[in-house]
Scaffold this motif. Structure first.
Motif, PDB file in Angstrom:
ATOM      1  N   LEU A 200      85.396  48.084  55.498  1.00  0.00           N
ATOM      2  CA  LEU A 200      83.937  48.356  55.887  1.00  0.00           C
ATOM      3  C   LEU A 200      83.346  47.139  56.875  1.00  0.00           C
ATOM      4  O   LEU A 200      83.330  45.820  56.177  1.00  0.00           O
ATOM      5  CB  LEU A 200      83.187  48.727  54.696  1.00  0.00           C
ATOM      6  N   ALA A 201      82.750  47.582  57.930  1.00  0.00           N
ATOM      7  CA  ALA A 201      82.254  46.169  58.858  1.00  0.00           C
ATOM      8  C   ALA A 201      80.860  46.262  58.614  1.00  0.00           C
ATOM      9  O   ALA A 201      80.050  45.677  59.173  1.00  0.00           O
ATOM     10  CB  ALA A 201      82.680  46.560  60.137  1.00  0.00           C
ATOM     11  N   ASP A 202      80.279  47.299  57.994  1.00  0.00           N
ATOM     12  CA  ASP A 202      78.480  47.761  57.763  1.00  0.00           C
ATOM     13  C   ASP A 202      78.012  47.469  56.725  1.00  0.00           C
ATOM     14  O   ASP A 202      77.105  48.072  56.079  1.00  0.00           O
ATOM     15  CB  ASP A 202      78.412  48.896  58.413  1.00  0.00           C
ATOM     16  N   VAL A 203      78.410  46.344  55.799  1.00  0.00           N
ATOM     17  CA  VAL A 203      78.045  46.211  54.358  1.00  0.00           C
ATOM     18  C   VAL A 203      76.849  45.194  54.315  1.00  0.00           C
ATOM     19  O   VAL A 203      77.230  43.905  54.697  1.00  0.00           O
ATOM     20  CB  VAL A 203      79.270  46.004  53.456  1.00  0.00           C
ATOM     21  N   LEU A 204      75.881  45.402  53.893  1.00  0.00           N
ATOM     22  CA  LEU A 204      74.704  44.349  53.631  1.00  0.00           C
ATOM     23  C   LEU A 204      74.695  44.214  52.047  1.00  0.00           C
ATOM     24  O   LEU A 204      74.859  45.099  51.221  1.00  0.00           O
ATOM     25  CB  LEU A 204      73.453  44.991  54.000  1.00  0.00           C
ATOM     26  N   MET A 205      74.395  43.000  51.802  1.00  0.00           N
ATOM     27  CA  MET A 205      74.154  42.630  50.365  1.00  0.00           C
ATOM     28  C   MET A 205      72.831  41.941  50.153  1.00  0.00           C
ATOM     29  O   MET A 205      72.228  41.331  50.755  1.00  0.00           O
ATOM     30  CB  MET A 205      75.064  41.409  49.966  1.00  0.00           C
ATOM     31  N   PHE A 206      72.251  42.394  48.998  1.00  0.00           N
ATOM     32  CA  PHE A 206      71.000  42.218  48.609  1.00  0.00           C
ATOM     33  C   PHE A 206      71.006  41.776  46.971  1.00  0.00           C
ATOM     34  O   PHE A 206      71.534  42.502  46.090  1.00  0.00           O
ATOM     35  CB  PHE A 206      69.853  43.583  48.745  1.00  0.00           C
ATOM     36  N   ARG A 207      70.461  40.658  46.796  1.00  0.00           N
ATOM     37  CA  ARG A 207      70.372  40.113  45.409  1.00  0.00           C
ATOM     38  C   ARG A 207      69.213  40.774  44.750  1.00  0.00           C
ATOM     39  O   ARG A 207      68.235  41.760  45.533  1.00  0.00           O
ATOM     40  CB  ARG A 207      69.803  38.621  45.530  1.00  0.00           C
ATOM     41  N   THR A 208      69.518  41.251  43.493  1.00  0.00           N
ATOM     42  CA  THR A 208      68.378  41.973  42.708  1.00  0.00           C
ATOM     43  C   THR A 208      68.073  40.762  41.355  1.00  0.00           C
ATOM     44  O   THR A 208      68.661  39.909  41.199  1.00  0.00           O
ATOM     45  CB  THR A 208      69.332  42.940  41.772  1.00  0.00           C
ATOM     46  N   PRO A 209      66.982  41.165  40.887  1.00  0.00           N
ATOM     47  CA  PRO A 209      66.462  40.232  40.072  1.00  0.00           C
ATOM     48  C   PRO A 209      67.251  39.689  38.816  1.00  0.00           C
ATOM     49  O   PRO A 209      67.383  39.065  38.153  1.00  0.00           O
ATOM     50  CB  PRO A 209      64.996  40.858  39.642  1.00  0.00           C
ATOM     51  N   ASP A 210      67.941  40.834  38.409  1.00  0.00           N
ATOM     52  CA  ASP A 210      68.919  40.789  37.310  1.00  0.00           C
ATOM     53  C   ASP A 210      70.026  42.026  37.225  1.00  0.00           C
ATOM     54  O   ASP A 210      69.966  42.790  38.114  1.00  0.00           O
ATOM     55  CB  ASP A 210      68.152  40.834  35.752  1.00  0.00           C
ATOM     56  N   LEU A 211      70.708  41.962  36.334  1.00  0.00           N
ATOM     57  CA  LEU A 211      71.744  42.987  36.100  1.00  0.00           C
ATOM     58  C   LEU A 211      71.058  44.432  35.896  1.00  0.00           C
ATOM     59  O   LEU A 211      71.896  45.448  36.168  1.00  0.00           O
ATOM     60  CB  LEU A 211      72.806  42.604  35.170  1.00  0.00           C
ATOM     61  N   GLU A 212      69.872  44.506  35.396  1.00  0.00           N
ATOM     62  CA  GLU A 212      69.472  45.839  34.640  1.00  0.00           C
ATOM     63  C   GLU A 212      69.012  46.532  35.864  1.00  0.00           C
ATOM     64  O   GLU A 212      69.156  47.738  36.027  1.00  0.00           O
ATOM     65  CB  GLU A 212      68.528  45.519  33.812  1.00  0.00           C
ATOM     66  N   VAL A 213      68.148  45.576  36.904  1.00  0.00           N
ATOM     67  CA  VAL A 213      67.823  46.055  38.042  1.00  0.00           C
ATOM     68  C   VAL A 213      69.065  46.619  39.065  1.00  0.00           C
ATOM     69  O   VAL A 213      68.846  47.960  39.704  1.00  0.00           O
ATOM     70  CB  VAL A 213      67.036  45.307  39.035  1.00  0.00           C
ATOM     71  N   LYS A 214      70.209  46.010  38.900  1.00  0.00           N
ATOM     72  CA  LYS A 214      71.457  46.187  39.772  1.00  0.00           C
ATOM     73  C   LYS A 214      71.809  47.643  39.207  1.00  0.00           C
ATOM     74  O   LYS A 214      72.083  48.585  39.896  1.00  0.00           O
ATOM     75  CB  LYS A 214      72.340  45.205  39.599  1.00  0.00           C
ATOM     76  N   GLU A 215      71.995  47.920  37.973  1.00  0.00           N
ATOM     77  CA  GLU A 215      72.363  49.174  37.251  1.00  0.00           C
ATOM     78  C   GLU A 215      71.503  50.222  37.735  1.00  0.00           C
ATOM     79  O   GLU A 215      71.589  51.376  37.862  1.00  0.00           O
ATOM     80  CB  GLU A 215      72.515  49.068  35.758  1.00  0.00           C
ATOM     81  N   LEU A 216      70.063  49.984  37.759  1.00  0.00           N
ATOM     82  CA  LEU A 216      69.219  51.134  37.930  1.00  0.00           C
ATOM     83  C   LEU A 216      69.262  51.471  39.413  1.00  0.00           C
ATOM     84  O   LEU A 216      69.343  52.796  39.821  1.00  0.00           O
ATOM     85  CB  LEU A 216      67.639  50.530  37.930  1.00  0.00           C
TER      86      LEU A 216
END
Length: 135
Positions: free
Chosen positions: A55-71
């Protein structure tokens, strides 16, 4: 419906944000010199399920923690995803094509959350107070 233009405008509106652009035009957004969102290069861990191509169109965003990531990953719209490379790391991935499935406000919230992970606590506290957001 959010766009890359919205991404740029919203990120650069956050205090202390700078933008670096790679030679091939991919943006990285930094707060106090620390990356909080960026357009990833093609990697072997993110491939199109139908074609098998990177994939050439992937953006990455940090999350506050792993719980927010899972949500975010549990969102039934399937906008957010991750790869094994990000196991145990507080970040989510979004395809650029899927930005249109977010509204501008949701993209702004995603960026603010990412930005808050990288700025000094005093900067975060001041911004939150100024914008009427409780921490």
């Amino acid at each position: 419906m959010a766009t890359m233009t919205d991404l740029d405008e919203l990120a650069l509106a956050l205090p202390g944000t700078t933008k670096e652009v790679s030679e091939d035009g991919r943006p990285t957004y930094l707060a106090e010199g620390k990356m909080y969102a960026f357009h990833r290069s093609q990697r072997k861990d993110a491939v199109d399920a139908e074609t098998g191509e990177r994939l050439a169109d992937v953006l990455m965003f940090r999350t506050p923690d792993l719980e927010v990531k899972e949500l975010l990953l549990a969102d039934d719209r399937d906008i957010y995803f991750t790869t094994p490379h990000f196991n145990g790391y507080p970040a989510v991935l979004v395809r650029i094509r899927d930005l249109e499935r977010l509204d501008r406000e949701e993209l702004g919230d995603l960026l603010v959350d990412a930005w808050l992970t990288r700025v000094k606590k005093s900067v975060a506290k001041a911004w939150l107070a100024e914008n009427g957001v409780s921490d």
